[in-house]
Motif scaffolding. Structure first.
Motif, PDB file in Angstrom:
ATOM      1  N   GLN A 328      40.557  19.881  -3.124  1.00 58.80           N
ATOM      2  CA  GLN A 328      40.574  20.454  -1.786  1.00 58.80           C
ATOM      3  C   GLN A 328      40.348  19.393  -0.715  1.00 58.80           C
ATOM      4  O   GLN A 328      41.030  19.376   0.317  1.00 58.80           O
ATOM      5  N   ALA A 329      39.388  18.491  -0.951  1.00 57.06           N
ATOM      6  CA  ALA A 329      39.071  17.467   0.047  1.00 57.06           C
ATOM      7  C   ALA A 329      40.225  16.499   0.239  1.00 57.06           C
ATOM      8  O   ALA A 329      40.557  16.123   1.373  1.00 57.06           O
ATOM      9  N   VAL A 330      40.854  16.059  -0.852  1.00 56.81           N
ATOM     10  CA  VAL A 330      41.970  15.116  -0.737  1.00 56.81           C
ATOM     11  C   VAL A 330      43.195  15.815  -0.157  1.00 56.81           C
ATOM     12  O   VAL A 330      43.907  15.253   0.684  1.00 56.81           O
ATOM     13  N   ALA A 331      43.453  17.051  -0.588  1.00 53.26           N
ATOM     14  CA  ALA A 331      44.628  17.780  -0.106  1.00 53.26           C
ATOM     15  C   ALA A 331      44.538  18.044   1.391  1.00 53.26           C
ATOM     16  O   ALA A 331      45.562  18.063   2.088  1.00 53.26           O
ATOM     17  N   ALA A 332      43.331  18.246   1.917  1.00 53.41           N
ATOM     18  CA  ALA A 332      43.176  18.522   3.348  1.00 53.41           C
ATOM     19  C   ALA A 332      43.615  17.342   4.208  1.00 53.41           C
ATOM     20  O   ALA A 332      43.960  17.529   5.372  1.00 53.41           O
ATOM     21  N   LEU A 333      43.604  16.144   3.657  1.00 58.51           N
ATOM     22  CA  LEU A 333      44.008  14.969   4.429  1.00 58.51           C
ATOM     23  C   LEU A 333      45.490  14.989   4.758  1.00 58.51           C
ATOM     24  O   LEU A 333      45.917  14.362   5.743  1.00 58.51           O
ATOM     25  N   VAL A 334      46.290  15.669   3.937  1.00 61.54           N
ATOM     26  CA  VAL A 334      47.744  15.700   4.150  1.00 61.54           C
ATOM     27  C   VAL A 334      48.260  17.132   4.254  1.00 61.54           C
ATOM     28  O   VAL A 334      49.442  17.390   4.034  1.00 61.54           O
ATOM     29  N   GLU A 335      47.365  18.083   4.562  1.00 58.89           N
ATOM     30  CA  GLU A 335      47.728  19.484   4.760  1.00 58.89           C
ATOM     31  C   GLU A 335      48.389  20.096   3.528  1.00 58.89           C
ATOM     32  O   GLU A 335      49.216  21.005   3.643  1.00 58.89           O
ATOM     33  N   SER A 336      48.035  19.617   2.345  1.00 61.52           N
ATOM     34  CA  SER A 336      48.591  20.182   1.126  1.00 61.52           C
ATOM     35  C   SER A 336      47.863  21.484   0.787  1.00 61.52           C
ATOM     36  O   SER A 336      46.633  21.546   0.875  1.00 61.52           O
ATOM     37  N   PRO A 337      48.591  22.525   0.368  1.00 57.88           N
ATOM     38  CA  PRO A 337      47.937  23.813   0.117  1.00 57.88           C
ATOM     39  C   PRO A 337      47.396  23.975  -1.299  1.00 57.88           C
ATOM     40  O   PRO A 337      46.690  24.953  -1.573  1.00 57.88           O
ATOM     41  N   ALA A 338      47.717  23.079  -2.223  1.00 52.26           N
ATOM     42  CA  ALA A 338      47.302  23.265  -3.620  1.00 52.26           C
ATOM     43  C   ALA A 338      47.402  21.931  -4.352  1.00 52.26           C
ATOM     44  O   ALA A 338      48.002  20.966  -3.854  1.00 52.26           O
TER      45      ALA A 338
END
Length: 707
Positions: A328-338
């Motif tokens: 979740q933390a890494v995905a939030a950096l690039v607006e990834s949903p999953a």
């Protein structure tokens, strides 16, 4: 009211004229003096025009609205300048502030057009002409309040004192306008009292603005608006513009719809409101807005302070599910949903470790595969979209076959730990298109390394917890074996003396007591090994009775221990079985260290508010080095069959009771172990009172001439 209104606005005009003169003369050269002088001068002119218009037969005209637009625009521009900063070499605003000015200029042009159109087509005092102008003025007030909020919120704490009065003054004008025109929208008419008081209210803001001008030397021009505040402000401002537009459209539907007008207006406004809520709660829209703001308003894609605080806060949050939080933390950096994550295991495979908003993976990847070796050596972030178009850029490395199960896969992010591939992460395609430049890729690499360190620490903590559980079990087993060894020693000694003293009635009685004691001890050991046994609890016990019992159990040994009780009736708070084992062990050690013709003595006495148990022997003794470095360490012993944990366990429990275990020894002359335990609280209190009474009595017996 005509004369009152004219007088009110005349006061405001004079107040702002005075402020303009001060800024142009005495306060010349103050921070942002030109912009503030211009805004104050425009406000003075605007209030003067309003004062003159109040005496005319038609108090409102296109000129009235025009000067209001100009003076509101002046204050908005001044706030924008304070929020941003000038470049060093010229007076042009930096690129990141130009979109803000463009939006504000377009908004004011829209406001002016709607107002002029209302004046040309309708009478201002009629309901149809009043509403568009009032709605546009509310929009201007909302814009001004947003700018004031942005300015104050983003100022550091130490600089807010210098700007707060200006924010109160300028914000007060916009707040009053919002109140005035909201009343107009509500009652479909201009309240003459509120309109007349507006000039005086504006005049009251001049001292506040002047107070901030006096502190203007502390105004910082290096202020940066955070992305979070810009995001929320943009969403709020956009919502306000949208609602104003929809309200105006619904208002016209009411009048062009005939008998269906009211129904059409309510239906339209409800649909517009539902659409707005749906947009605001849309993850894709929020992602697009964040990307748009970062791309057009800032020179860097990220506010690194906020991003790192959020990133570390997500990883360090208490509770299970660290793997999911890492994704979740890494995905939030690039607006990834999953996303999914794989971690290296001892089997030599990268096995699925976590999943977030996607079905868990079942396939593993060998650590020696071409894909894993590529990530390990290159440490690259792999863009799968770019890989499909240009595989040679990634050395034509084959992707895992099971990647076909994830058609939305977008990025491979390596998790590096000390230069070695600890794991990797597959992120799904973002909600809004994101350009992967050097800044984004470097941030993902750093985040991957940080995440790998958290995961490694978490796994090490789990392994340590398991190791401690085994250590606790082994330690308990060691103590049990130690107690069994002592019991075996007692029974062996009993059997060796049975041949010589079996006909002695006293020996027979001692033998029965020793066997019974050994049986009871073994039962207690079995209870301790049982999971259903209740934990040990301390209770008040007679220390004299406990020591006498411990000495009696050693009566069959040579040399026979001798007990000396100086003070009787002493009570301590402890677990009987554990404290008896401590005293018995120390007596046993003294006996084993002393020749048969030697001496072992036990002394029981009171020392202030404590109990003293001293065990002395005339045995071999110990060196100072042995006492300091080995005596109290587990598994250190000089006995051929010893376990080396008796003294260690004794000291641990004595300290647990709040006591002390002291040792003195001289090689060849013997040793002395001293146990000091606190008395039971009420008994210690009685000892203290008796000591005070004794002191008083002694003082009373001293002759007066000697006192």
């Amino acid at each position: 009211m005509t004369g009152i209104t004219s007088f009110s606005y005349s006061i405001a005009a004079l107040a702002f004229l005075l402020l303009t003169v001060l800024l142009s003369t005495t306060w010349r050269g103050r921070a942002h003096g030109r912009a503030l002088s211009l805004a104050a001068a425009l406000t003075a002119v605007s209030n003067a025009v309003l004062a003159w218009q109040a005496l005319q037969p038609t108090p409102w005209s296109v000129l009235t609205d025009s000067v209001e637009i100009v003076h509101n625009g002046g204050w908005s521009a001044f706030l924008i300048i304070l929020i941003g900063h000038f470049q060093d070499k010229d007076s042009r605003l930096p690129m990141r502030l130009r979109p803000s000015l463009v939006l504000i200029v377009l908004f004011y042009l829209l406001f002016f057009g709607a107002t002029v159109l209302g004046k040309l087509e309708f009478e201002f005092l009629t309901e149809t002409g009043l509403m568009p102008s009032a709605a546009a003025r509310i929009g201007v007030a909302v814009l001004g309040m947003l700018l004031v909020e942005q300015l104050y919120r983003n100022k550091p704490e130490q600089e807010r004192w210098a700007i707060k009065f200006a924010c109160l003054g300028i914000g007060g004008m916009f707040v009053y306008d919002f109140y005035l025109y909201s009343d107009v929208m509500l009652f479909h008419r201009v309240n003459p009292d509120i309109w007349a008081a507006r000039g005086a209210v504006n005049a009251l803001t001049v001292p506040l603005i002047a107070a901030s001008v006096m502190r203007s030397a502390s105004w910082s021009t290096e202020l940066a608006v955070s992305r979070r505040i810009m995001f929320h402000s943009a969403a709020l401002f956009g919502s306000a513009i949208y609602l104003l537009a929809m309200g105006s459209a619904g208002y016209y539907l009411r009048y062009v719809g005939g008998s269906w007008g009211s129904v059409m207006q309510v239906t339209f406004l409800f649909g517009a409101l539902v659409l707005l809520v749906g947009i605001l709660f849309s993850g894709s829209f929020r992602a697009w807005l964040r990307v748009f703001i970062s791309k057009h308003f800032y020179s860097y894609n990220y506010d690194y302070r906020e991003e790192w605080l959020r990133f570390t806060g997500t990883l360090s949050r208490a509770g299970p599910g660290l793997g999911d939080r890492v994704i979740q933390a890494v995905a939030a950096l690039v607006e990834s949903p999953a996303g999914l994550m794989w971690v290296r295991r001892e089997s030599g495979l990268f096995e699925p470790a976590a999943n977030w908003h996607v079905a868990p993976a079942t396939a593993s990847e060998p650590a020696d595969s071409s894909f894993c070796r590529f990530l390990d050596s290159k440490q690259w972030v792999v863009d799968l979209h770019e890989y499909q178009d240009w595989p040679a850029k990634y050395d034509d490395v084959p992707m895992p076959a099971w990647l076909l199960d994830y058609p939305r896969g977008w990025l491979w992010v390596p998790l590096m730990m000390q230069g070695r591939l600890f794991g990797f992460m597959l992120l799904m395609a973002p909600r809004s298109a994101i350009k992967l430049n050097w800044e984004v890729i470097d941030l993902l690499k750093i985040a991957g390394s940080q995440a790998a360190s958290y995961l490694a620490q978490y796994e090490a903590a789990n392994a340590l917890m398991v190791a401690r559980q085994f250590e606790s079990f082994n330690r308990m087993s060691t103590f049990v074996v130690h107690d069994l060894k002592n019991l075996v020693s007692q029974l062996s000694l009993l059997m060796s003396n049975a041949e010589r003293h079996k006909d002695n009635p006293e020996f027979q009685q001692d033998m029965l007591e020793t066997v019974n004691y050994s049986v009871q001890k073994m039962k207690l050991l079995l209870q301790k090994l049982s999971r259903s046994v209740a934990p040990e609890r301390a209770a008040a016990l007679s220390i004299e009775h406990l020591v006498k019992q411990a000495v009696a159990l050693k009566a069959g040994f040579q040399p026979q221990p001798v007990l000396s009780v100086t003070d009787q009736g002493l009570t301590v708070l402890a677990d009987r079985e554990r404290l008896e084992r401590v005293v018995g062990h120390l007596i046993q050690n003294a006996i084993e260290a002393t020749a048969r013709d030697g001496q072992v003595g036990i002394e029981l006495a009171r020392r202030g508010a404590a109990v003293l148990i001293r065990i002395t022997d005339s045995g071999e003794g110990m060196s100072e080095e042995f006492i300091r470095e080995r005596l109290f360490k587990p598994f250190e012993t000089t006995k051929s069959a010893g376990m080396g944990i008796g003294v260690f366990e004794s000291q641990e429990y004595i300290l647990e009771l709040g006591g002390e275990l002291a040792v003195t020894s001289v090689p060849g002359q013997g040793s002395s172990f001293t146990i000091i335990l606190p008395l039971l609280k009420h008994q210690a209190h009685q000892v203290h009172e008796a000591h005070e009474a004794h002191t008083i009595n002694q003082a009373a017996c001293v002759p007066k001439d000697l006192r």
